[in-house]
Design a protein around this motif. Structure first.
Motif, PDB file in Angstrom:
ATOM      1  N   SER A 129       0.863  -1.189   0.000  1.00  0.00           N
ATOM      2  CA  SER A 129       0.000   0.000   0.000  1.00  0.00           C
ATOM      3  C   SER A 129       0.894   1.232   0.000  1.00  0.00           C
ATOM      4  O   SER A 129       2.115   1.122   0.223  1.00  0.00           O
ATOM      5  CB  SER A 129      -0.890   0.012   1.257  1.00  0.00           C
ATOM      6  OG  SER A 129      -0.078   0.151   2.412  1.00  0.00           O
ATOM      7  N   GLY A 130       0.288   2.374  -0.212  1.00  0.00           N
ATOM      8  CA  GLY A 130       1.045   3.628  -0.111  1.00  0.00           C
ATOM      9  C   GLY A 130       1.621   3.802   1.281  1.00  0.00           C
ATOM     10  O   GLY A 130       2.763   4.248   1.446  1.00  0.00           O
ATOM     11  N   MET A 131       0.834   3.456   2.301  1.00  0.00           N
ATOM     12  CA  MET A 131       1.326   3.606   3.678  1.00  0.00           C
ATOM     13  C   MET A 131       2.507   2.680   3.947  1.00  0.00           C
ATOM     14  O   MET A 131       3.435   3.054   4.674  1.00  0.00           O
ATOM     15  CB  MET A 131       0.194   3.347   4.688  1.00  0.00           C
ATOM     16  CG  MET A 131      -0.764   4.509   4.865  1.00  0.00           C
ATOM     17  SD  MET A 131       0.039   6.104   5.225  1.00  0.00           S
ATOM     18  CE  MET A 131       0.828   5.755   6.789  1.00  0.00           C
ATOM     19  N   TYR A 181      -1.168  13.625   3.686  1.00  0.00           N
ATOM     20  CA  TYR A 181      -2.101  12.519   3.791  1.00  0.00           C
ATOM     21  C   TYR A 181      -2.301  12.157   5.269  1.00  0.00           C
ATOM     22  O   TYR A 181      -1.326  12.059   6.027  1.00  0.00           O
ATOM     23  CB  TYR A 181      -1.542  11.322   3.008  1.00  0.00           C
ATOM     24  CG  TYR A 181      -2.470  10.151   3.006  1.00  0.00           C
ATOM     25  CD1 TYR A 181      -3.671  10.208   2.311  1.00  0.00           C
ATOM     26  CD2 TYR A 181      -2.165   9.004   3.704  1.00  0.00           C
ATOM     27  CE1 TYR A 181      -4.547   9.138   2.333  1.00  0.00           C
ATOM     28  CE2 TYR A 181      -3.034   7.923   3.722  1.00  0.00           C
ATOM     29  CZ  TYR A 181      -4.226   8.001   3.030  1.00  0.00           C
ATOM     30  OH  TYR A 181      -5.089   6.946   3.047  1.00  0.00           O
ATOM     31  N   ASP A 196       6.338  12.706  -1.145  1.00  0.00           N
ATOM     32  CA  ASP A 196       5.156  11.931  -1.513  1.00  0.00           C
ATOM     33  C   ASP A 196       4.542  12.642  -2.712  1.00  0.00           C
ATOM     34  O   ASP A 196       3.987  13.735  -2.592  1.00  0.00           O
ATOM     35  CB  ASP A 196       4.180  11.848  -0.338  1.00  0.00           C
ATOM     36  CG  ASP A 196       2.949  10.994  -0.653  1.00  0.00           C
ATOM     37  OD1 ASP A 196       2.610  10.847  -1.843  1.00  0.00           O
ATOM     38  OD2 ASP A 196       2.321  10.486   0.303  1.00  0.00           O
ATOM     39  N   ALA A 214       1.413   6.436  -3.619  1.00  0.00           N
ATOM     40  CA  ALA A 214       0.331   5.488  -3.386  1.00  0.00           C
ATOM     41  C   ALA A 214      -0.144   5.083  -4.784  1.00  0.00           C
ATOM     42  O   ALA A 214      -0.798   5.857  -5.475  1.00  0.00           O
ATOM     43  CB  ALA A 214      -0.790   6.137  -2.584  1.00  0.00           C
ATOM     44  N   THR A 258      -2.316   3.072  -5.404  1.00  0.00           N
ATOM     45  CA  THR A 258      -3.755   2.958  -5.244  1.00  0.00           C
ATOM     46  C   THR A 258      -4.499   4.079  -5.966  1.00  0.00           C
ATOM     47  O   THR A 258      -5.674   3.930  -6.299  1.00  0.00           O
ATOM     48  CB  THR A 258      -4.075   3.064  -3.726  1.00  0.00           C
ATOM     49  OG1 THR A 258      -3.147   2.240  -3.007  1.00  0.00           O
ATOM     50  CG2 THR A 258      -5.476   2.653  -3.405  1.00  0.00           C
ATOM     51  N   LYS A 259      -3.820   5.202  -6.155  1.00  0.00           N
ATOM     52  CA  LYS A 259      -4.471   6.401  -6.681  1.00  0.00           C
ATOM     53  C   LYS A 259      -4.271   6.475  -8.200  1.00  0.00           C
ATOM     54  O   LYS A 259      -4.725   5.604  -8.909  1.00  0.00           O
ATOM     55  CB  LYS A 259      -3.933   7.621  -5.932  1.00  0.00           C
ATOM     56  CG  LYS A 259      -3.903   7.447  -4.401  1.00  0.00           C
ATOM     57  CD  LYS A 259      -5.280   7.285  -3.778  1.00  0.00           C
ATOM     58  CE  LYS A 259      -5.253   6.875  -2.321  1.00  0.00           C
ATOM     59  NZ  LYS A 259      -4.468   7.727  -1.442  1.00  0.00           N
TER      60      LYS A 259
HETATM   61  C1  LIG Z   1      -3.720   7.405  -0.388  1.00  0.00           C
HETATM   62  C2  LIG Z   1      -2.467   8.094  -0.076  1.00  0.00           C
HETATM   63  C3  LIG Z   1      -1.466   7.460   0.664  1.00  0.00           C
HETATM   64  C4  LIG Z   1      -1.640   6.080   1.239  1.00  0.00           C
HETATM   65  O1  LIG Z   1      -1.892   5.131   0.264  1.00  0.00           O
HETATM   66  P1  LIG Z   1      -2.635   3.718   0.619  1.00  0.00           P
HETATM   67  O2  LIG Z   1      -2.429   2.911  -0.604  1.00  0.00           O
HETATM   68  O3  LIG Z   1      -4.054   4.060   0.928  1.00  0.00           O
HETATM   69  O4  LIG Z   1      -1.923   3.176   1.819  1.00  0.00           O
HETATM   70  C5  LIG Z   1      -0.303   8.154   0.891  1.00  0.00           C
HETATM   71  N1  LIG Z   1      -0.120   9.399   0.425  1.00  0.00           N
HETATM   72  C6  LIG Z   1      -1.058  10.047  -0.296  1.00  0.00           C
HETATM   73  C7  LIG Z   1      -0.795  11.430  -0.776  1.00  0.00           C
HETATM   74  C8  LIG Z   1      -2.263   9.414  -0.571  1.00  0.00           C
HETATM   75  O5  LIG Z   1      -3.206  10.056  -1.265  1.00  0.00           O
END
Ligand SMILES: *Cc1c(COP(=O)(O)O)cnc(C)c1O
Length: 403
Positions: free
Chosen positions: A88-90, A114, A186, A208, A210-211
């Motif tokens: 994950s991003g985290m 975030y 980030d 991340a 995910t985005k």
């Molecule tokens: C969503 C996000 C994260 C964390 O990503 P996850 O995949 O949800 O753990 C970190 N930094 C930013 C700027 C984000 O938008």
């Protein structure tokens, strides 16, 4: 991608970098390798230190061919020596923070970012003996004043969640280099299409996936890009031992998303500009924050640092924000009232200032005043998707009419 194509443009890089037809079958699309273990030609030792040219894959927590293709693609897009993916991003953010910092060290971190990062640096790091100073990273003098002899890392996020405040990466990198500390950025909101922090002097870039990079809201993932030596150290610790690795299936989905990232970012930017202009002209909207609008307080920096203004908008309304949020959740027809961002579907969420301070940021005094100068009592964070912009404007106009 063949070596002769290393100078290719961004769209070609996004599609071909990291990938090659499968030598056994000629498959054109990347293979999805779900195997957790790999059959060896001869016995090797029993540790990730035994990975090498002879045995590039031994166990999937140490490295996986599908994940590796994504890491190579992302490194090519960022102009990085190396990349590492996480669950994950985290997990990617935690890998850098815990990899660089130890007990007795000091972190200077952007006071706006975030919420998960904000909470990790304020709650977990101090418990491990790491001192943390949150500062307004758009204020270079404040960053400089926060540096101490034990400072090891400056962490910023630009544009920063949720108010789209920018920080000047090149200026922060100069400051960091002079002080002998590392700079991590980030860059999730910007993506490598908009900004390449390593070219501006940063040491680590975090995404991340995910985005925007995955882009379809169906796979969590994170990545760190940087120098090979730095990432080798992170690999042995964060990947092999903390173990928050990206699933090959998610890597495969994100590879497919990443291939269209440049095209999607162009469409996100065009859509966001149209929606931001519509909102700016709406009587019920008090303020719009979008780096691509001349009204953004850092529009000049945005033009210098971003080659695409991305698809994120924050706006304040003249009326009651929480009441409008409730109406949005009930009656928006296209835009989903949901957290997260960077997907092909548009997403909107109310982020109240008092709530955010209580849960995540805990700002006071001039830092709280600086945050309120952007956000007031709260903002709607709108991630403009890939729908037709007039449809999005009509959907928003419908709920704003009752505001
Ligand atoms: C969503 C996000 C994260 C964390 O990503 P996850 O995949 O949800 O753990 C970190 N930094 C930013 C700027 C984000 O938008």
């Amino acid at each position: 991608m063949k070596k002769s194509n290393r100078q290719a443009g961004l769209r070609t890089t996004a599609i071909h970098a990291g990938e090659a037809p499968d030598p056994a079958t000629g498959a054109s699309a990347p293979n999805l390798v779900m195997s957790t273990t790999y059959v060896l030609d001869k016995p090797l030792g029993f540790s990730a230190q035994d990975l090498g040219d002879e045995a590039p894959f031994i166990y999937t927590r140490w490295g996986n061919p599908t994940v590796r293709q994504l890491e190579d693609k992302l490194a090519a897009l960022e102009g990085a020596e190396a990349g590492l993916c996480f669950a994950s991003g985290m997990a990617a953010s935690a890998a850098v923070l815990l990899g660089v910092l130890g007990a007795g060290d000091h972190l200077v971190v952007s006071d706006t970012n975030y919420a998960g990062t904000a909470e990790l640096v304020r709650k977990t790091l101090p418990r491990l003996g790491i001192a943390v100073t949150p500062v307004d990273a758009s204020d270079l003098a404040a960053v400089k004043a926060a540096l101490r002899p034990e400072t090891r890392l400056i962490w910023t996020e630009t544009p920063a969640n949720p108010i789209l405040r920018l920080s000047d990466i090149a200026a922060l990198a100069t400051l960091a280099q002079k002080a002998g500390v590392k700079l991590a950025v980030d860059s999730t909101f910007a993506t490598p299409v908009a900004t390449r922090p390593l070219d501006l002097g940063a040491d680590f870039v975090v995404h991340a996936l995910t985005k925007y990079v995955g882009g379809h809201g169906d796979a969590l993932g994170g990545a760190v890009l940087g120098r090979k030596a730095d990432l080798d150290a992170l690999h042995l610790e964060a990947t092999v031992h903390h173990g928050g690795v990206l699933s090959p299936f998610n890597a495969w989905l994100i590879l497919r998303g990443a291939a269209t990232l440049p095209l999607r970012m162009a469409a996100h930017e065009a859509g966001a500009l149209e929606v931001a202009r519509f909102l700016e002209g709406h009587a019920k909207v008090a303020k719009v924050l979008y780096p691509g609008l001349p009204s953004h307080p850092q529009h000049d920096l945005a033009k210098r640092q971003m080659t695409n203004f991305s698809g994120m908008i924050a706006f304040q309304v003249t009326g009651d924000g929480p009441a409008l949020a409730a109406r949005m959740a009930e009656s928006l027809e296209i835009v989903h009232y949901a957290v997260s961002l960077g997907h092909h579907r548009s997403l909107i969420y109310w982020i109240g200032t008092d709530d955010l301070m209580a849960s995540s940021f805990a700002l006071e005094g001039t830092q709280l005043a600086a945050y309120r100068a952007f956000a007031g009592d709260g903002v709607f964070r709108l991630s403009v998707g890939l729908e037709d912009p007039p449809d999005l404007c009509r959907d928003l106009a419908g709920v704003l009419a009752g505001a």
